[in-house]
Design a protein around this motif. Structure first.
Motif, PDB file in Angstrom:
ATOM      1  N   GLU A 124       0.824  -1.199   0.000  1.00  0.00           N
ATOM      2  CA  GLU A 124       0.000   0.000   0.000  1.00  0.00           C
ATOM      3  C   GLU A 124       0.862   1.255   0.000  1.00  0.00           C
ATOM      4  N   ARG A 125       0.294   2.333  -0.517  1.00  0.00           N
ATOM      5  CA  ARG A 125       1.016   3.595  -0.549  1.00  0.00           C
ATOM      6  C   ARG A 125       0.829   4.343   0.766  1.00  0.00           C
ATOM      7  N   GLY A 126       1.861   5.069   1.169  1.00  0.00           N
ATOM      8  CA  GLY A 126       1.820   5.844   2.394  1.00  0.00           C
ATOM      9  C   GLY A 126       3.215   6.385   2.666  1.00  0.00           C
ATOM     10  N   ILE A 127       3.322   7.356   3.558  1.00  0.00           N
ATOM     11  CA  ILE A 127       4.621   7.984   3.776  1.00  0.00           C
ATOM     12  C   ILE A 127       5.643   7.011   4.363  1.00  0.00           C
ATOM     13  N   TYR A 128       5.194   6.000   5.121  1.00  0.00           N
ATOM     14  CA  TYR A 128       6.123   5.035   5.700  1.00  0.00           C
ATOM     15  C   TYR A 128       6.375   3.866   4.751  1.00  0.00           C
ATOM     16  N   THR A 129       5.323   3.320   4.167  1.00  0.00           N
ATOM     17  CA  THR A 129       5.512   2.187   3.258  1.00  0.00           C
ATOM     18  C   THR A 129       6.311   2.592   2.024  1.00  0.00           C
ATOM     19  N   ASP A 130       6.067   3.791   1.512  1.00  0.00           N
ATOM     20  CA  ASP A 130       6.850   4.261   0.361  1.00  0.00           C
ATOM     21  C   ASP A 130       8.329   4.360   0.713  1.00  0.00           C
ATOM     22  N   LEU A 131       8.607   4.892   1.903  1.00  0.00           N
ATOM     23  CA  LEU A 131       9.996   5.041   2.340  1.00  0.00           C
ATOM     24  C   LEU A 131      10.653   3.679   2.543  1.00  0.00           C
ATOM     25  N   LEU A 132       9.941   2.756   3.172  1.00  0.00           N
ATOM     26  CA  LEU A 132      10.514   1.432   3.426  1.00  0.00           C
ATOM     27  C   LEU A 132      10.739   0.658   2.136  1.00  0.00           C
ATOM     28  N   ARG A 133       9.850   0.813   1.163  1.00  0.00           N
ATOM     29  CA  ARG A 133      10.088   0.180  -0.141  1.00  0.00           C
ATOM     30  C   ARG A 133      11.367   0.701  -0.773  1.00  0.00           C
ATOM     31  N   HIS A 134      11.651   1.972  -0.544  1.00  0.00           N
ATOM     32  CA  HIS A 134      12.878   2.560  -1.085  1.00  0.00           C
ATOM     33  C   HIS A 134      14.105   1.964  -0.402  1.00  0.00           C
ATOM     34  N   PHE A 135      14.004   1.718   0.905  1.00  0.00           N
ATOM     35  CA  PHE A 135      15.096   1.035   1.605  1.00  0.00           C
ATOM     36  C   PHE A 135      15.314  -0.356   1.016  1.00  0.00           C
ATOM     37  N   VAL A 136      14.223  -1.100   0.814  1.00  0.00           N
ATOM     38  CA  VAL A 136      14.325  -2.450   0.249  1.00  0.00           C
ATOM     39  C   VAL A 136      14.941  -2.388  -1.144  1.00  0.00           C
ATOM     40  N   ALA A 137      14.486  -1.441  -1.964  1.00  0.00           N
ATOM     41  CA  ALA A 137      14.989  -1.313  -3.339  1.00  0.00           C
ATOM     42  C   ALA A 137      16.470  -0.995  -3.378  1.00  0.00           C
ATOM     43  N   ASN A 138      16.982  -0.388  -2.302  1.00  0.00           N
ATOM     44  CA  ASN A 138      18.405  -0.044  -2.239  1.00  0.00           C
ATOM     45  C   ASN A 138      19.219  -1.097  -1.498  1.00  0.00           C
ATOM     46  N   GLY A 139      18.671  -2.284  -1.353  1.00  0.00           N
ATOM     47  CA  GLY A 139      19.442  -3.412  -0.841  1.00  0.00           C
ATOM     48  C   GLY A 139      19.445  -3.604   0.651  1.00  0.00           C
ATOM     49  N   HIS A 140      18.598  -2.899   1.378  1.00  0.00           N
ATOM     50  CA  HIS A 140      18.570  -3.025   2.830  1.00  0.00           C
ATOM     51  C   HIS A 140      17.596  -4.121   3.267  1.00  0.00           C
TER      52      HIS A 140
END
Length: 419
Positions: free
Chosen positions: A28-44
């Motif tokens: 789902e979209r949201g200020i936290y889920t969007d940010l965490l997806r970005h962490f995952v996408a960057n290998g974290h």
């Protein structure tokens, strides 16, 4: 605001995020889920701890989904419940989080401990994580300045014999700031407020880490025309005039009495239409008013599924933000992002301390007034209707792209860990 972002990679990989927002997946979209997806996408490797409120009837469990690890922790009801349960639940949540982490993730190692307010009562959990991960950095995403926000709107007193609750939470707030290596605030006004009211804090640990989102497909005029036909047929909203929308929480912080007054003096307009959608403790006031004023240019609707709400917003023209005029703390509602993403200018009727309306006005995508006189709001509606709404909406979108994308918040966080 920084308009260009250099890609930064965090040397350390494991991130744990503590939140009160239901986060059963990252889809789902949201200020936290969007940010965490970005962490995952960057290998974290991302771990998320969040509450299973009592009303769900679910036991604590750990699971994996969307490339991340989740820990749903059974708690008391923390939202949409009575004051007593909410208060006790907020105090107990750190013990429950810590117990669950010990049980399920005791052997995991974390490099970044990320958490947000509300609440301010997670210090015990953070200390436990820091003790087990002594080299980890702690980062607070400050979304809520409590207990002062509750004092401002007369929910709790900060003087006299009844101030014991304020003093308890104020001490908790200071503890949270003290154990945080870095504090990311939503706007420059939040940074200034935090430093001026907490002089023991070093300026070096407080910065802007804004509410942000991951942009999806850009809306085009044809999309909006199709969606306007849809909302006309589904909700009977007229589409032959500009549509002003307020979407989000409808509680005491939003100054609902003022909002009702604004709707009252504008209810017979023929040149625009107002949509109010949401839930909250003050929602019934709006329903009662609406039931007595059904022949005007206003529709009041309860909160709806996010996909439906997103379609509704995409069909509207101007976004509205309301905040109680008594606030001394500078709120920065995240609903602004959905307006900007959909190329909508904004009208902000708020207190004088937040900079949300001032930033909008300074950058050409909105107007601001203090939320005291409804006539001031009406004047801004008139001004907006005589403005180039499409051009202002494009400026909102451009400002969002330059300042409020997830990489801006992500880079603000991880730059501290590449020294």
């Amino acid at each position: 605001m920084v308009s260009k972002q250099k890609k930064i990679r965090l040397k350390s990989k494991n991130v744990i995020f503590l939140t009160m927002v239901p986060s059963s997946s990252l889809s789902e979209r949201g200020i936290y889920t969007d940010l965490l997806r970005h962490f995952v996408a960057n290998g974290h490797k991302v771990y998320v701890v969040y509450p299973y409120e009592r009303r769900l009837g679910k036991a604590t469990e750990a699971y994996e989904v969307d490339g991340a690890h989740f820990l749903g922790v059974k708690t008391l009801n923390l939202q949409k419940t009575n004051v007593a349960e909410k208060g006790i639940g907020q105090v107990l949540v750190e013990t429950l989080f810590k117990k669950a982490i010990k049980k399920y993730w005791k052997n995991e190692r974390f490099d970044l401990i990320l958490y947000s307010t509300p609440p301010i009562t997670l210090t015990g959990t953070i200390r436990y994580l820091k003790k087990n991960n002594p080299s980890a950095k702690t980062y607070l995403l400050l979304k809520d300045i409590f207990p002062q926000n509750a004092v401002d709107i007369a929910m709790i007193p900060n003087t006299g014999l009844k101030s014991i609750l304020y003093k308890f939470f104020r001490n908790k707030e200071k503890e949270l700031y003290k154990i945080s290596d870095c504090i990311g605030c939503m706007s420059p006004a939040n940074v200034d407020y935090l430093l001026s009211h907490n002089p023991e804090l070093s300026k070096d640990k407080v910065e802007v880490a804004p509410n942000s989102l991951e942009l999806v497909d850009e809306i085009i005029d044809n999309d909006r025309n199709v969606l306007r036909e849809f909302i006309n047929s589904k909700y009977n909203i007229p589409i032959d005039k500009p549509i002003f929308i307020y979407g989000g929480n409808l509680g005491r912080p939003q100054g609902i009495d003022y909002l009702v007054k604004c709707l009252e003096i504008n209810k017979h307009r023929k040149d625009c239409y107002f949509v109010v959608v949401g839930n909250g403790t003050e929602y019934q006031k709006l329903v009662t008013w609406s039931q007595n004023n059904q022949d005007g240019c206003v529709i009041v609707m309860p909160g709806m599924p996010k996909d439906d709400y997103d379609m509704l917003v995409r069909a509207c023209d101007v976004g509205l933000i309301f905040l109680d005029h008594r606030f001394t703390i500078p709120n920065y509602p995240s609903r602004l992002l959905s307006y900007m993403e959909n190329k909508m200018p904004v009208i902000c009727a708020t207190d004088v301390n937040t900079d949300i309306g001032k930033i909008a006005a300074a950058n050409g995508y909105g107007y601001w007034c203090e939320s005291v006189k409804p006539e001031d709001f009406t004047a801004l509606v008139d001004k907006m209707l005589h403005s180039d709404i499409q051009q202002m909406g494009q400026k909102a979108y451009n400002f969002l792209k330059a300042n409020y994308q997830v990489e801006h918040t992500y880079n603000a966080i991880i730059k501290h860990f590449n020294v």
